[in-house]
Design an enzyme around this catalytic site. Sequence first.
Site, PDB file in Angstrom:
ATOM      1  N   GLN A  19     -28.221  12.848  12.743  1.00 60.65           N
ATOM      2  CA  GLN A  19     -28.592  13.455  11.473  1.00 60.65           C
ATOM      3  C   GLN A  19     -30.013  14.030  11.512  1.00 60.65           C
ATOM      4  O   GLN A  19     -30.274  15.108  11.019  1.00 60.65           O
ATOM      5  CB  GLN A  19     -28.552  12.353  10.405  1.00 60.65           C
ATOM      6  CG  GLN A  19     -28.441  12.887   9.021  1.00 60.65           C
ATOM      7  CD  GLN A  19     -27.020  12.770   8.532  1.00 60.65           C
ATOM      8  OE1 GLN A  19     -26.516  11.673   8.358  1.00 60.65           O
ATOM      9  NE2 GLN A  19     -26.385  13.890   8.324  1.00 60.65           N
ATOM     10  N   LYS A  65     -35.751  10.004   6.129  1.00 61.85           N
ATOM     11  CA  LYS A  65     -36.110   8.859   6.993  1.00 61.85           C
ATOM     12  C   LYS A  65     -35.672   9.088   8.434  1.00 61.85           C
ATOM     13  O   LYS A  65     -36.308   8.596   9.365  1.00 61.85           O
ATOM     14  CB  LYS A  65     -35.470   7.589   6.455  1.00 61.85           C
ATOM     15  CG  LYS A  65     -33.956   7.685   6.497  1.00 61.85           C
ATOM     16  CD  LYS A  65     -33.237   6.380   6.435  1.00 61.85           C
ATOM     17  CE  LYS A  65     -31.790   6.644   6.821  1.00 61.85           C
ATOM     18  NZ  LYS A  65     -30.900   5.533   6.531  1.00 61.85           N
ATOM     19  N   LYS A  85     -25.760  10.435   3.444  1.00 60.42           N
ATOM     20  CA  LYS A  85     -27.071  10.918   3.868  1.00 60.42           C
ATOM     21  C   LYS A  85     -26.947  12.352   4.368  1.00 60.42           C
ATOM     22  O   LYS A  85     -26.023  12.668   5.118  1.00 60.42           O
ATOM     23  CB  LYS A  85     -27.617  10.056   5.009  1.00 60.42           C
ATOM     24  CG  LYS A  85     -28.419   8.849   4.553  1.00 60.42           C
ATOM     25  CD  LYS A  85     -27.560   7.702   4.129  1.00 60.42           C
ATOM     26  CE  LYS A  85     -28.379   6.434   3.924  1.00 60.42           C
ATOM     27  NZ  LYS A  85     -27.497   5.292   3.646  1.00 60.42           N
ATOM     28  N   SER A 116     -13.811   5.966   4.551  1.00 58.37           N
ATOM     29  CA  SER A 116     -13.389   4.677   5.101  1.00 58.37           C
ATOM     30  C   SER A 116     -13.931   4.466   6.510  1.00 58.37           C
ATOM     31  O   SER A 116     -13.304   3.815   7.336  1.00 58.37           O
ATOM     32  CB  SER A 116     -11.870   4.609   5.119  1.00 58.37           C
ATOM     33  OG  SER A 116     -11.380   5.727   5.867  1.00 58.37           O
ATOM     34  N   GLY A 117     -15.097   5.034   6.794  1.00 51.55           N
ATOM     35  CA  GLY A 117     -15.793   4.694   8.034  1.00 51.55           C
ATOM     36  C   GLY A 117     -16.388   3.308   7.888  1.00 51.55           C
ATOM     37  O   GLY A 117     -15.963   2.527   7.036  1.00 51.55           O
ATOM     38  N   LYS A 163     -23.136  12.889  15.891  1.00 51.22           N
ATOM     39  CA  LYS A 163     -24.321  13.741  15.995  1.00 51.22           C
ATOM     40  C   LYS A 163     -25.477  13.061  15.272  1.00 51.22           C
ATOM     41  O   LYS A 163     -25.285  12.322  14.314  1.00 51.22           O
ATOM     42  CB  LYS A 163     -24.057  15.114  15.356  1.00 51.22           C
ATOM     43  CG  LYS A 163     -22.958  15.915  16.017  1.00 51.22           C
ATOM     44  CD  LYS A 163     -23.304  16.346  17.427  1.00 51.22           C
ATOM     45  CE  LYS A 163     -24.197  17.592  17.441  1.00 51.22           C
ATOM     46  NZ  LYS A 163     -24.489  18.028  18.833  1.00 51.22           N
ATOM     47  N   PHE A 201     -18.042  16.412   6.012  1.00 54.14           N
ATOM     48  CA  PHE A 201     -16.729  16.501   5.391  1.00 54.14           C
ATOM     49  C   PHE A 201     -16.786  16.764   3.884  1.00 54.14           C
ATOM     50  O   PHE A 201     -15.785  17.099   3.262  1.00 54.14           O
ATOM     51  CB  PHE A 201     -15.912  15.225   5.626  1.00 54.14           C
ATOM     52  CG  PHE A 201     -15.640  14.948   7.073  1.00 54.14           C
ATOM     53  CD1 PHE A 201     -15.583  15.976   8.011  1.00 54.14           C
ATOM     54  CD2 PHE A 201     -15.433  13.640   7.515  1.00 54.14           C
ATOM     55  CE1 PHE A 201     -15.344  15.721   9.357  1.00 54.14           C
ATOM     56  CE2 PHE A 201     -15.193  13.384   8.860  1.00 54.14           C
ATOM     57  CZ  PHE A 201     -15.151  14.418   9.777  1.00 54.14           C
ATOM     58  N   ASN A 213     -31.039   7.319  15.572  1.00 53.53           N
ATOM     59  CA  ASN A 213     -31.992   8.413  15.708  1.00 53.53           C
ATOM     60  C   ASN A 213     -33.186   7.976  16.564  1.00 53.53           C
ATOM     61  O   ASN A 213     -33.611   8.687  17.471  1.00 53.53           O
ATOM     62  CB  ASN A 213     -32.468   8.871  14.322  1.00 53.53           C
ATOM     63  CG  ASN A 213     -31.411   9.680  13.584  1.00 53.53           C
ATOM     64  OD1 ASN A 213     -31.255  10.857  13.813  1.00 53.53           O
ATOM     65  ND2 ASN A 213     -30.649   9.017  12.724  1.00 53.53           N
TER      66      ASN A 213
END
Lengths: 375, 375
Positions: B323, B228, B143, B33-34, B321, B120, B293
């Site tokens: 990715q 990507k 991802k 639920s982000g 953080k 998670f 990124n």
Amino acid sequence: MGENATTHHTNSANNGANDNQIGFKSRVSVIGSGRWGSVAAKLVAFNTLNLSSFHDEVKMWVFEETLQSGEKLTDAINRTNENVKYLPGIKLGKNVIADPDLDNAVKDANMLVFVTPHQFIDNICKSLVGKVRSDAEAISLIKGMEVKIEGPCLISTYISEQLGINCSVLMGANLANEIAEEKFSEATVGYRNNREIAEQWVQLFTTPYFMVTPVQDVEGVELCGTLKNVVAIAAGFVDGLDMGNNTKAAIIRFGLREMREFCKLLFSSVKDDTFFESCGVADVITTCFGGRNRKVAEAFARNGGKRSFDELEAEMLQGQKLQGVTTVREVYEVLRHRGLLELFPLFATVHEICSGCLPPSAIVIYSEKKNIFPV
Amino acid sequence: MGENATTHHTNSANNGANDNQIGFKSRVSVIGSGRWGSVAAKLVAFNTLNLSSFHDEVKMWVFEETLQSGEKLTDAINRTNENVKYLPGIKLGKNVIADPDLDNAVKDANMLVFVTPHQFIDNICKSLVGKVRSDAEAISLIKGMEVKIEGPCLISTYISEQLGINCSVLMGANLANEIAEEKFSEATVGYRNNREIAEQWVQLFTTPYFMVTPVQDVEGVELCGTLKNVVAIAAGFVDGLDMGNNTKAAIIRFGLREMREFCKLLFSSVKDDTFFESCGVADVITTCFGGRNRKVAEAFARNGGKRSFDELEAEMLQGQKLQGVTTVREVYEVLRHRGLLELFPLFATVHEICSGCLPPSAIVIYSEKKNIFPV
């Protein structure tokens, strides 16, 4: 016929690739001296100086103009070693010799680099008939195509047919001013049959900051250079409508895919891999984020299509015309003639927006409505 | 085991595709639920209301938090129909029911949408073992990958193996806030074998502004979504070095090609065409021009590599953080283990820059020095 021609005619099986003969040095002429032409001359001149298989001197045919100072453009170039009008501040190499006489500029050359605006190539080729060496090889850096109702005639094919010589192409993500500043970039050479010839062109253009990859797909490479401008117009509409990054990426992808399908429709030999080359995805990206087609299309969309492309071009481009608007009209005619418009919804919609039949917002609505991409 | 499970177990050949049975309605749970999870719930809830083959209600598992007001996040979501913390201002649909109890959120569902942060998924899967319906189908929007020295384990594979159910993926050029605002975009569903299942996922996610295309290449689609971010870091370095459009397009193209080759190296089944889908070229474009990124990598290069990624992340990302930095380290380890680093100069260079072994300018120098792209 060039002065050296008699020494090379024996090697007819080699299709003009005479420069491997002992002692033979290739002579290069660049036909065209706009911004991209001047940068091409700079790249080439760097290599002819350093490679023993080339004469140092690079002739550059210049459409003669008189500068405001009263000096002829060719004289100014030869005096300063800069194209003071189209690429000021960049040294071309002292071995670049500007020549206003087209016949004289090409007569000794066995490697001809065509880099004029699209609309001049017709007259240039006609005036060159019978004037170039029969063993000459050509390469075209020109974007655009000659369209007839039965399909587009590639510029490289046109040069080939008019002059009776083989013609390769060089295309890529190449904003000329960035290459002039020696920022790293790359390009694709598209060639027809002769890998050796392709490697000579690669050698002639490659510098530490300019990487060139050969691909045996002259039609695919050349059409990429032309069709990307249509995609850039679509991308400009998305920018002008403030639709955001996802939409722009989607439209660019649809465009890339229609480019591929259109190329394959015209030439079954076209390879999927070509679209992963610099001439494909990289050039599309550069053109859809920079470039004048995108810019004017954005302005067109911001004005809700109420100011025509002609009007915006006149205001924004100082007399230059947008390639993309012409190209997409030609593409549209080809597709209509073949009854294939439905298979190319992006190309069709771009033309219908450019010609005022649809509002700029149609660029997104076509996707929403159809919701399935039919290719 | 869900309460309806007994009525569906007869159809074992259908691999969980029970919802074509007369009277059967699929039940969907969204696990996460982000921001992206909330947008996914919104897309799905629009369709379950409108499609007769789905129960209206969409369960959304929420990692419970107490808001500054003292209210529980789930209560706030169910009261306001908005994810007030991660997607404020966007109505999710009244049929979205937030549930802090993971077991309860999934127990009746036969369609499970996994959309949690990468880190998670391990714990979530472990706690779900034996709790999901045996005929359930999963889809992962996550991802990242679980990397072991013998190669990366895809998240979809991990979910499949842990829970004993089939798992598809959905990836694409999907900045969540733009989809939340209903701006047109598209995505790719990657599926393994069962086209019917893929079409159910397409049906469940497609809206007038969100176009979904199924591709039978779960590995290719999922790896695109992960790799990507590595390309985006390279693109960010180019931005930070002010190298210009040509260079950036070249670097993006190299990245896209290394993505393709890396995917094929790990899974020979991966298809070239996948890279023309939204999950491929479109997502790479979006991520290399927007996205965090790229942004942090730009800052890294502007600081000449003197401030670490950890430091810049802490400053710029409020605890999130990057990715890409993790992914490229994992990719580097896989390539080193297999002795293939030389075939992936862009990926290798990105890792060596991120880890401080090379300066940011190496991103261009590697291309200039090698001057031939070896793949």
